[in-house]
Design a protein around this motif. Structure first.
Motif, PDB file in Angstrom:
ATOM      1  N   PHE A 187       0.847  -1.149  -0.049  1.00  0.00           N
ATOM      2  CA  PHE A 187       0.102  -0.082   0.036  1.00  0.00           C
ATOM      3  C   PHE A 187       0.806   1.300  -0.052  1.00  0.00           C
ATOM      4  O   PHE A 187       0.646   2.224  -0.667  1.00  0.00           O
ATOM      5  CB  PHE A 187      -0.948  -0.105   1.100  1.00  0.00           C
ATOM      6  CG  PHE A 187      -1.564   1.525   1.705  1.00  0.00           C
ATOM      7  CD1 PHE A 187      -2.333   2.034   0.784  1.00  0.00           C
ATOM      8  CD2 PHE A 187      -0.914   2.006   2.791  1.00  0.00           C
ATOM      9  CE1 PHE A 187      -2.649   3.426   0.875  1.00  0.00           C
ATOM     10  CE2 PHE A 187      -1.411   3.245   3.215  1.00  0.00           C
ATOM     11  CZ  PHE A 187      -2.309   3.964   2.016  1.00  0.00           C
ATOM     12  N   TYR A 188       1.811   1.290   0.782  1.00  0.00           N
ATOM     13  CA  TYR A 188       2.654   2.428   0.873  1.00  0.00           C
ATOM     14  C   TYR A 188       3.498   2.763  -0.445  1.00  0.00           C
ATOM     15  O   TYR A 188       3.788   3.946  -0.659  1.00  0.00           O
ATOM     16  CB  TYR A 188       3.610   2.426   2.063  1.00  0.00           C
ATOM     17  CG  TYR A 188       3.212   2.609   3.369  1.00  0.00           C
ATOM     18  CD1 TYR A 188       2.390   4.077   3.612  1.00  0.00           C
ATOM     19  CD2 TYR A 188       3.069   1.597   4.466  1.00  0.00           C
ATOM     20  CE1 TYR A 188       2.143   4.080   4.876  1.00  0.00           C
ATOM     21  CE2 TYR A 188       2.522   2.323   5.691  1.00  0.00           C
ATOM     22  CZ  TYR A 188       1.986   3.237   5.758  1.00  0.00           C
ATOM     23  OH  TYR A 188       1.409   3.915   7.291  1.00  0.00           O
ATOM     24  N   LEU A 189       3.961   1.585  -1.116  1.00  0.00           N
ATOM     25  CA  LEU A 189       4.531   1.773  -2.377  1.00  0.00           C
ATOM     26  C   LEU A 189       3.413   2.236  -3.421  1.00  0.00           C
ATOM     27  O   LEU A 189       3.819   2.991  -4.289  1.00  0.00           O
ATOM     28  CB  LEU A 189       4.976   0.268  -2.797  1.00  0.00           C
ATOM     29  CG  LEU A 189       5.651   0.023  -4.154  1.00  0.00           C
ATOM     30  CD1 LEU A 189       6.918   0.875  -4.006  1.00  0.00           C
ATOM     31  CD2 LEU A 189       6.002  -1.459  -4.443  1.00  0.00           C
ATOM     32  N   LEU A 190       2.289   1.656  -3.170  1.00  0.00           N
ATOM     33  CA  LEU A 190       1.264   2.329  -4.169  1.00  0.00           C
ATOM     34  C   LEU A 190       0.989   3.776  -3.795  1.00  0.00           C
ATOM     35  O   LEU A 190       0.763   4.570  -5.012  1.00  0.00           O
ATOM     36  CB  LEU A 190      -0.239   1.629  -3.984  1.00  0.00           C
ATOM     37  CG  LEU A 190      -1.355   2.041  -4.815  1.00  0.00           C
ATOM     38  CD1 LEU A 190      -1.337   2.261  -6.221  1.00  0.00           C
ATOM     39  CD2 LEU A 190      -2.723   1.062  -4.181  1.00  0.00           C
ATOM     40  N   LYS A 191       1.238   4.187  -2.736  1.00  0.00           N
ATOM     41  CA  LYS A 191       0.842   5.745  -2.298  1.00  0.00           C
ATOM     42  C   LYS A 191       2.051   6.488  -3.079  1.00  0.00           C
ATOM     43  O   LYS A 191       1.579   7.424  -3.657  1.00  0.00           O
ATOM     44  CB  LYS A 191       1.111   5.724  -0.723  1.00  0.00           C
ATOM     45  CG  LYS A 191       0.889   7.040  -0.527  1.00  0.00           C
ATOM     46  CD  LYS A 191       0.966   6.990   1.148  1.00  0.00           C
ATOM     47  CE  LYS A 191       0.684   8.778   1.673  1.00  0.00           C
ATOM     48  NZ  LYS A 191       0.957   8.853   3.066  1.00  0.00           N
ATOM     49  N   ASN A 192       3.213   5.941  -2.893  1.00  0.00           N
ATOM     50  CA  ASN A 192       4.333   6.719  -3.522  1.00  0.00           C
ATOM     51  C   ASN A 192       4.140   6.609  -5.105  1.00  0.00           C
ATOM     52  O   ASN A 192       4.703   7.730  -5.674  1.00  0.00           O
ATOM     53  CB  ASN A 192       5.618   5.943  -3.267  1.00  0.00           C
ATOM     54  CG  ASN A 192       6.042   6.046  -1.795  1.00  0.00           C
ATOM     55  OD1 ASN A 192       5.604   7.121  -1.057  1.00  0.00           O
ATOM     56  ND2 ASN A 192       6.979   5.294  -0.964  1.00  0.00           N
ATOM     57  N   ILE A 193       3.697   5.609  -5.754  1.00  0.00           N
ATOM     58  CA  ILE A 193       3.550   5.393  -7.112  1.00  0.00           C
ATOM     59  C   ILE A 193       2.435   6.625  -7.360  1.00  0.00           C
ATOM     60  O   ILE A 193       2.675   7.551  -8.411  1.00  0.00           O
ATOM     61  CB  ILE A 193       2.943   4.191  -7.619  1.00  0.00           C
ATOM     62  CG1 ILE A 193       3.993   3.335  -7.348  1.00  0.00           C
ATOM     63  CG2 ILE A 193       2.293   4.359  -8.829  1.00  0.00           C
ATOM     64  CD1 ILE A 193       3.387   1.576  -7.693  1.00  0.00           C
ATOM     65  N   LEU A 194       1.401   6.844  -6.725  1.00  0.00           N
ATOM     66  CA  LEU A 194       0.360   7.680  -7.056  1.00  0.00           C
ATOM     67  C   LEU A 194       1.131   9.399  -6.878  1.00  0.00           C
ATOM     68  O   LEU A 194       0.616   9.895  -7.664  1.00  0.00           O
ATOM     69  CB  LEU A 194      -0.784   7.682  -6.052  1.00  0.00           C
ATOM     70  CG  LEU A 194      -1.764   6.247  -6.476  1.00  0.00           C
ATOM     71  CD1 LEU A 194      -2.419   6.076  -5.382  1.00  0.00           C
ATOM     72  CD2 LEU A 194      -2.202   6.144  -7.751  1.00  0.00           C
ATOM     73  N   TYR A 195       1.837   9.468  -5.981  1.00  0.00           N
ATOM     74  CA  TYR A 195       2.217  10.822  -5.684  1.00  0.00           C
ATOM     75  C   TYR A 195       3.469  11.177  -6.850  1.00  0.00           C
ATOM     76  O   TYR A 195       3.590  12.304  -7.451  1.00  0.00           O
ATOM     77  CB  TYR A 195       3.021  10.745  -4.414  1.00  0.00           C
ATOM     78  CG  TYR A 195       2.340  11.348  -3.276  1.00  0.00           C
ATOM     79  CD1 TYR A 195       1.734  12.624  -3.320  1.00  0.00           C
ATOM     80  CD2 TYR A 195       1.918  10.458  -2.465  1.00  0.00           C
ATOM     81  CE1 TYR A 195       1.055  13.028  -2.356  1.00  0.00           C
ATOM     82  CE2 TYR A 195       1.041  10.831  -1.317  1.00  0.00           C
ATOM     83  CZ  TYR A 195       0.577  12.286  -1.043  1.00  0.00           C
ATOM     84  OH  TYR A 195      -0.114  12.527  -0.244  1.00  0.00           O
ATOM     85  N   GLU A 196       4.171  10.071  -7.234  1.00  0.00           N
ATOM     86  CA  GLU A 196       5.470  10.258  -8.282  1.00  0.00           C
ATOM     87  C   GLU A 196       5.190  10.028  -9.546  1.00  0.00           C
ATOM     88  O   GLU A 196       5.998  10.732 -10.397  1.00  0.00           O
ATOM     89  CB  GLU A 196       6.694   9.385  -7.693  1.00  0.00           C
ATOM     90  CG  GLU A 196       7.038   9.690  -6.234  1.00  0.00           C
ATOM     91  CD  GLU A 196       8.200   8.593  -5.750  1.00  0.00           C
ATOM     92  OE1 GLU A 196       8.359   7.869  -6.493  1.00  0.00           O
ATOM     93  OE2 GLU A 196       8.300   8.569  -4.546  1.00  0.00           O
ATOM     94  N   ASN A 197       3.941   9.497 -10.039  1.00  0.00           N
ATOM     95  CA  ASN A 197       3.665   9.370 -11.469  1.00  0.00           C
ATOM     96  C   ASN A 197       2.521   9.875 -12.039  1.00  0.00           C
ATOM     97  O   ASN A 197       1.444   9.946 -11.152  1.00  0.00           O
ATOM     98  CB  ASN A 197       3.635   7.837 -11.874  1.00  0.00           C
ATOM     99  CG  ASN A 197       4.996   7.183 -11.397  1.00  0.00           C
ATOM    100  OD1 ASN A 197       6.046   7.222 -12.313  1.00  0.00           O
ATOM    101  ND2 ASN A 197       5.236   6.672 -10.086  1.00  0.00           N
ATOM    102  N   GLU A 198       2.429  10.494 -13.210  1.00  0.00           N
ATOM    103  CA  GLU A 198       1.221  10.964 -13.698  1.00  0.00           C
ATOM    104  C   GLU A 198       0.071  10.091 -14.355  1.00  0.00           C
ATOM    105  O   GLU A 198      -1.038  10.224 -14.144  1.00  0.00           O
ATOM    106  CB  GLU A 198       1.565  12.117 -14.792  1.00  0.00           C
ATOM    107  CG  GLU A 198       0.513  12.814 -15.317  1.00  0.00           C
ATOM    108  CD  GLU A 198       1.021  13.770 -16.145  1.00  0.00           C
ATOM    109  OE1 GLU A 198      -0.166  14.408 -16.869  1.00  0.00           O
ATOM    110  OE2 GLU A 198       1.938  14.095 -16.512  1.00  0.00           O
ATOM    111  N   ILE A 199       0.619   8.989 -14.943  1.00  0.00           N
ATOM    112  CA  ILE A 199      -0.048   8.186 -15.485  1.00  0.00           C
ATOM    113  C   ILE A 199       0.171   6.915 -15.054  1.00  0.00           C
ATOM    114  O   ILE A 199       1.281   6.155 -15.206  1.00  0.00           O
ATOM    115  CB  ILE A 199       0.102   8.013 -17.238  1.00  0.00           C
ATOM    116  CG1 ILE A 199      -0.218   9.558 -17.621  1.00  0.00           C
ATOM    117  CG2 ILE A 199      -0.881   7.256 -17.889  1.00  0.00           C
ATOM    118  CD1 ILE A 199       0.329   9.867 -19.269  1.00  0.00           C
TER     119      ILE A 199
END
Length: 230
Positions: free
Chosen positions: A17-29
Motif C-alpha cells: 500500500f505504501y508503495l502504491l501511495k508513492n506511485i500515485l504521488y510520483e507518477n502522472e499516468i
C-alpha cells in the motif's frame, strides 16, 4: 541480466500500500489491474488519502459482463475499494464501457488512450502465470493495435490491453503473493512453460510476500537482484 525482486516478509499488504501511495504521488499516468490483490492491499488503509496532483489511471482489463455496475467487474472493484480510499486534485479514470458491441467498446477505449503511455504499471500475477487478461491459449475474438477481446478456456470473455501496449511501459511492478503464485513464479524463473507472456524481465520488478518467496527453488539465485525491504 538480473531479475529484480522486492521482498516483503512481514506486513505485505501494508507495505505494498505504501508503495502504491508513492506511485500515485510520483507518477502522472498509472496502469492498474482491478483484481483481488488490489482489494487486499486497500484494506490496509485506515483513512482516506488525498493526492494533490492531476492523475490519469487506466484500467488494464475487464470481464465482459452486461454493464459496468455488475459487482464482478474490475471497474466496481476499483470504485468500491481503490477510489473509496484515494481522492485526487483532478482525476481522469479510463475504463472499459461495457454494454456495447465489441467494435464500439474497443474504439471507445482506444480513443481514450491514444498517445497516452503510462509511466508505471501495478499488476498482479495470476495463479497460472497470466497477467491482465492475457492468456496465451485464449481465443481472440477481436483485435486492435493495443486491445484484444478474448475468450480464455473455461473463463468469461474479457477485454484487455495487449502485450504491444505493455511493452511501451518503462516500469512494471508485478505482485506475486501466496504459495500458489510463488510456485508459478519459480516456474517462470526456471523457464518452464506457464501463461506468463513476457520473455524479457528488464522492465519488471516482482513484489513477493513470504509465501511466494519460499517457493523460489532455482539454483542460480545469483541471477536475482533481491531487495529486502523488511
Amino acid at each position: 541480466m538480473q531479475i529484480k525482486i522486492i521482498y516483503f516478509e512481514k506486513n505485505f499488504n501494508l507495505k505494498v500500500f505504501y508503495l502504491l501511495k508513492n506511485i500515485l504521488y510520483e507518477n502522472e499516468i498509472i496502469l492498474l489491474s482491478g483484481g483481488k490483490s488490489i482489494k487486499k492491499i486497500i484494506k490496509s488503509i485506515k483513512k482516506k488519502i488525498f493526492i494533490p496532483q492531476k492523475k490519469t489511471i487506466i484500467l488494464s482489463d475487464e470481464r465482459l459482463y452486461k454493464n459496468n455496475n455488475d459487482n464482478r467487474t474490475n471497474y466496481i472493484n476499483l470504485k468500491k475499494n481503490f477510489f473509496k480510499f484515494f481522492s485526487f486534485k483532478k482525476l481522469k479514470f479510463i475504463y472499459f464501457l461495457l454494454g456495447s458491441n465489441n467494435c464500439i467498446l474497443v474504439k471507445n477505449f482506444q480513443k481514450k488512450i491514444e498517445n497516452i503511455v503510462p509511466n508505471i504499471a501495478l499488476l498482479s500475477l495470476g495463479n497460472d502465470g497470466h497477467i491482465c487478461s492475457i492468456f496465451t491459449k485464449s481465443k481472440k475474438l477481436y483485435c486492435s493495435s493495443y486491445l484484444d477481446i478474448v475468450k480464455p478456456i473455461n473463463r468469461t470473455k474479457r477485454v484487455t490491453l495487449n502485450m504491444k501496449f505493455l511493452k511501451n511501459i518503462d516500469q512494471i511492478l508485478m505482485i506475486v503473493n501466496g504459495k500458489q503464485k510463488g510456485v508459478i513464479f519459480n516456474k517462470i524463473l526456471s523457464k518452464k512453460k506457464t501463461l506468463f507472456p513476457f520473455t524479457k524481465f528488464n522492465k519488471i520488478s516482482f513484489i513477493l510476500d513470504k509465501g511466494a518467496y519460499r517457493e523460489i527453488k532455482i539454483v542460480n539465485k545469483f541471477k536475482l537482484k533481491i531487495i529486502d525491504n523488511n
